[in-house]
Design a protein around this motif. Structure first.
Motif, PDB file in Angstrom:
ATOM      1  N   LEU A  62     -10.846  11.012   9.188  1.00  0.00           N
ATOM      2  CA  LEU A  62     -10.815  11.163  10.643  1.00  0.00           C
ATOM      3  C   LEU A  62      -9.445  11.659  11.099  1.00  0.00           C
ATOM      4  CD1 LEU A  62     -12.383  10.708  13.294  1.00  0.00           C
ATOM      5  CD2 LEU A  62     -11.414   8.415  13.333  1.00  0.00           C
ATOM      6  N   ILE A  63      -8.381  11.053  10.596  1.00  0.00           N
ATOM      7  CA  ILE A  63      -7.028  11.463  10.969  1.00  0.00           C
ATOM      8  C   ILE A  63      -6.753  12.891  10.495  1.00  0.00           C
ATOM      9  CG2 ILE A  63      -4.580  11.021  10.521  1.00  0.00           C
ATOM     10  CD1 ILE A  63      -5.304   8.012  10.567  1.00  0.00           C
ATOM     11  N   MET A  64      -7.167  13.214   9.274  1.00  0.00           N
ATOM     12  CA  MET A  64      -6.966  14.573   8.771  1.00  0.00           C
ATOM     13  C   MET A  64      -7.722  15.591   9.613  1.00  0.00           C
ATOM     14  SD  MET A  64      -7.006  13.919   4.618  1.00  0.00           S
ATOM     15  CE  MET A  64      -7.373  15.613   4.290  1.00  0.00           C
ATOM     16  N   GLY A  65      -8.929  15.263  10.023  1.00  0.00           N
ATOM     17  CA  GLY A  65      -9.717  16.162  10.862  1.00  0.00           C
ATOM     18  C   GLY A  65      -9.079  16.372  12.227  1.00  0.00           C
ATOM     19  N   LEU A  66      -8.565  15.302  12.811  1.00  0.00           N
ATOM     20  CA  LEU A  66      -7.897  15.419  14.107  1.00  0.00           C
ATOM     21  C   LEU A  66      -6.625  16.263  13.994  1.00  0.00           C
ATOM     22  CD1 LEU A  66      -8.359  11.804  15.496  1.00  0.00           C
ATOM     23  CD2 LEU A  66      -9.424  13.891  16.346  1.00  0.00           C
ATOM     24  N   LEU A  67      -5.846  16.041  12.945  1.00  0.00           N
ATOM     25  CA  LEU A  67      -4.632  16.832  12.752  1.00  0.00           C
ATOM     26  C   LEU A  67      -4.960  18.302  12.507  1.00  0.00           C
ATOM     27  CD1 LEU A  67      -2.467  14.438  10.546  1.00  0.00           C
ATOM     28  CD2 LEU A  67      -2.128  15.028  12.947  1.00  0.00           C
ATOM     29  N   LEU A  68      -5.933  18.568  11.676  1.00  0.00           N
ATOM     30  CA  LEU A  68      -6.329  19.947  11.400  1.00  0.00           C
ATOM     31  C   LEU A  68      -6.877  20.618  12.664  1.00  0.00           C
ATOM     32  CD1 LEU A  68      -6.595  22.116   9.215  1.00  0.00           C
ATOM     33  CD2 LEU A  68      -8.881  21.250   8.762  1.00  0.00           C
ATOM     34  N   GLY A  69      -7.674  19.904  13.429  1.00  0.00           N
ATOM     35  CA  GLY A  69      -8.189  20.445  14.689  1.00  0.00           C
ATOM     36  C   GLY A  69      -7.071  20.736  15.672  1.00  0.00           C
ATOM     37  N   GLY A  70      -6.074  19.851  15.743  1.00  0.00           N
ATOM     38  CA  GLY A  70      -4.930  20.086  16.619  1.00  0.00           C
ATOM     39  C   GLY A  70      -4.148  21.320  16.207  1.00  0.00           C
ATOM     40  N   LEU A  71      -3.927  21.485  14.899  1.00  0.00           N
ATOM     41  CA  LEU A  71      -3.203  22.666  14.413  1.00  0.00           C
ATOM     42  C   LEU A  71      -3.975  23.952  14.705  1.00  0.00           C
ATOM     43  CD1 LEU A  71      -1.846  21.408  10.962  1.00  0.00           C
ATOM     44  CD2 LEU A  71      -0.524  21.913  13.030  1.00  0.00           C
ATOM     45  N   VAL A  72      -5.260  23.936  14.502  1.00  0.00           N
ATOM     46  CA  VAL A  72      -6.079  25.123  14.768  1.00  0.00           C
ATOM     47  C   VAL A  72      -6.062  25.454  16.262  1.00  0.00           C
ATOM     48  CG1 VAL A  72      -8.451  26.023  14.751  1.00  0.00           C
ATOM     49  CG2 VAL A  72      -7.536  24.883  12.740  1.00  0.00           C
ATOM     50  N   SER A  73      -6.164  24.443  17.114  1.00  0.00           N
ATOM     51  CA  SER A  73      -6.172  24.716  18.553  1.00  0.00           C
ATOM     52  C   SER A  73      -4.825  25.282  19.006  1.00  0.00           C
ATOM     53  CB  SER A  73      -6.520  23.456  19.345  1.00  0.00           C
ATOM     54  OG  SER A  73      -5.523  22.474  19.183  1.00  0.00           O
ATOM     55  N   VAL A  74      -3.708  24.784  18.471  1.00  0.00           N
ATOM     56  CA  VAL A  74      -2.394  25.337  18.812  1.00  0.00           C
ATOM     57  C   VAL A  74      -2.310  26.777  18.319  1.00  0.00           C
ATOM     58  CG1 VAL A  74       0.079  25.170  18.295  1.00  0.00           C
ATOM     59  CG2 VAL A  74      -1.213  23.120  18.920  1.00  0.00           C
ATOM     60  N   GLY A  75      -2.812  27.052  17.140  1.00  0.00           N
ATOM     61  CA  GLY A  75      -2.825  28.421  16.607  1.00  0.00           C
ATOM     62  C   GLY A  75      -3.651  29.359  17.469  1.00  0.00           C
ATOM     63  N   VAL A  76      -4.782  28.907  17.970  1.00  0.00           N
ATOM     64  CA  VAL A  76      -5.629  29.738  18.833  1.00  0.00           C
ATOM     65  C   VAL A  76      -4.909  30.030  20.145  1.00  0.00           C
ATOM     66  CG1 VAL A  76      -7.760  29.732  20.200  1.00  0.00           C
ATOM     67  CG2 VAL A  76      -7.814  29.048  17.796  1.00  0.00           C
ATOM     68  N   VAL A  77      -4.269  29.022  20.727  1.00  0.00           N
ATOM     69  CA  VAL A  77      -3.542  29.233  21.984  1.00  0.00           C
ATOM     70  C   VAL A  77      -2.404  30.239  21.773  1.00  0.00           C
ATOM     71  CG1 VAL A  77      -2.037  28.115  23.680  1.00  0.00           C
ATOM     72  CG2 VAL A  77      -4.172  27.022  23.000  1.00  0.00           C
ATOM     73  N   ILE A  78      -1.670  30.121  20.686  1.00  0.00           N
ATOM     74  CA  ILE A  78      -0.583  31.060  20.402  1.00  0.00           C
ATOM     75  C   ILE A  78      -1.134  32.472  20.211  1.00  0.00           C
ATOM     76  CG2 ILE A  78       1.163  31.684  18.673  1.00  0.00           C
ATOM     77  CD1 ILE A  78       1.683  28.663  18.332  1.00  0.00           C
ATOM     78  N   ALA A  79      -2.228  32.613  19.475  1.00  0.00           N
ATOM     79  CA  ALA A  79      -2.823  33.933  19.247  1.00  0.00           C
ATOM     80  C   ALA A  79      -3.316  34.539  20.560  1.00  0.00           C
ATOM     81  CB  ALA A  79      -3.968  33.820  18.239  1.00  0.00           C
ATOM     82  N   LEU A  80      -3.959  33.746  21.408  1.00  0.00           N
ATOM     83  CA  LEU A  80      -4.435  34.263  22.699  1.00  0.00           C
ATOM     84  C   LEU A  80      -3.261  34.702  23.574  1.00  0.00           C
ATOM     85  CD1 LEU A  80      -7.282  31.734  23.590  1.00  0.00           C
ATOM     86  CD2 LEU A  80      -7.537  34.119  22.913  1.00  0.00           C
ATOM     87  N   ASP A  81      -2.176  33.944  23.533  1.00  0.00           N
ATOM     88  CA  ASP A  81      -0.999  34.287  24.325  1.00  0.00           C
ATOM     89  C   ASP A  81      -0.364  35.586  23.819  1.00  0.00           C
ATOM     90  OD1 ASP A  81       0.861  33.724  26.414  1.00  0.00           O
ATOM     91  OD2 ASP A  81       2.301  33.057  24.875  1.00  0.00           O
ATOM     92  N   ARG A  82      -0.247  35.757  22.527  1.00  0.00           N
ATOM     93  CA  ARG A  82       0.358  36.975  21.959  1.00  0.00           C
ATOM     94  C   ARG A  82      -0.495  38.206  22.225  1.00  0.00           C
ATOM     95  NH1 ARG A  82       3.093  35.327  16.181  1.00  0.00           N
ATOM     96  NH2 ARG A  82       4.679  33.970  17.092  1.00  0.00           N
TER      97      ARG A  82
END
Length: 99
Positions: A62-82
């Motif tokens: 559960l913790i690994m999934g939450l951390l991985l989901g958080g990293l992916v969401s930050v990556g998506v926001v950065i990609a959309l911004d760029r």
């Protein structure tokens, strides 16, 4: 296979196990003897340890999934911004159509 007069002994999983001797009505064992012949993995200590281990694995996943989901969401926001996809759309002037 087996015949209908002596059906196989079924364990808790519902499948026949040929290594257990066939029991008929005359050869009943006492509950104490039957309890001793059960799988040692069914002991209360082993069940408690298994539950604790599975709980630890579940929480870790559960913790690994939450951390991985958080990293992916930050990556998506950065990609959309760029790519400029988070900017406000440009204003479009309205032109009148000739009648």
């Amino acid at each position: 296979m087996w015949n209908n007069q002596n059906p196989p002994e079924f364990e808790h999983d519902g499948f026949p196990h040929p290594h257990h001797p066939q029991r008929d009505g005359a050869d009943e064992t006492s509950p104490d003897t039957e309890q001793e012949s059960l799988d040692p993995n069914l002991s209360p200590e082993h069940i408690k340890a298994t539950k604790k281990s599975l709980k630890r694995i579940y929480i870790t996943l559960l913790i690994m999934g939450l951390l991985l989901g958080g990293l992916v969401s930050v990556g998506v926001v950065i990609a959309l911004d760029r790519m400029g996809l988070t900017d406000a759309p440009a204003d479009v002037e309205e032109t009148e159509m000739p009648d």
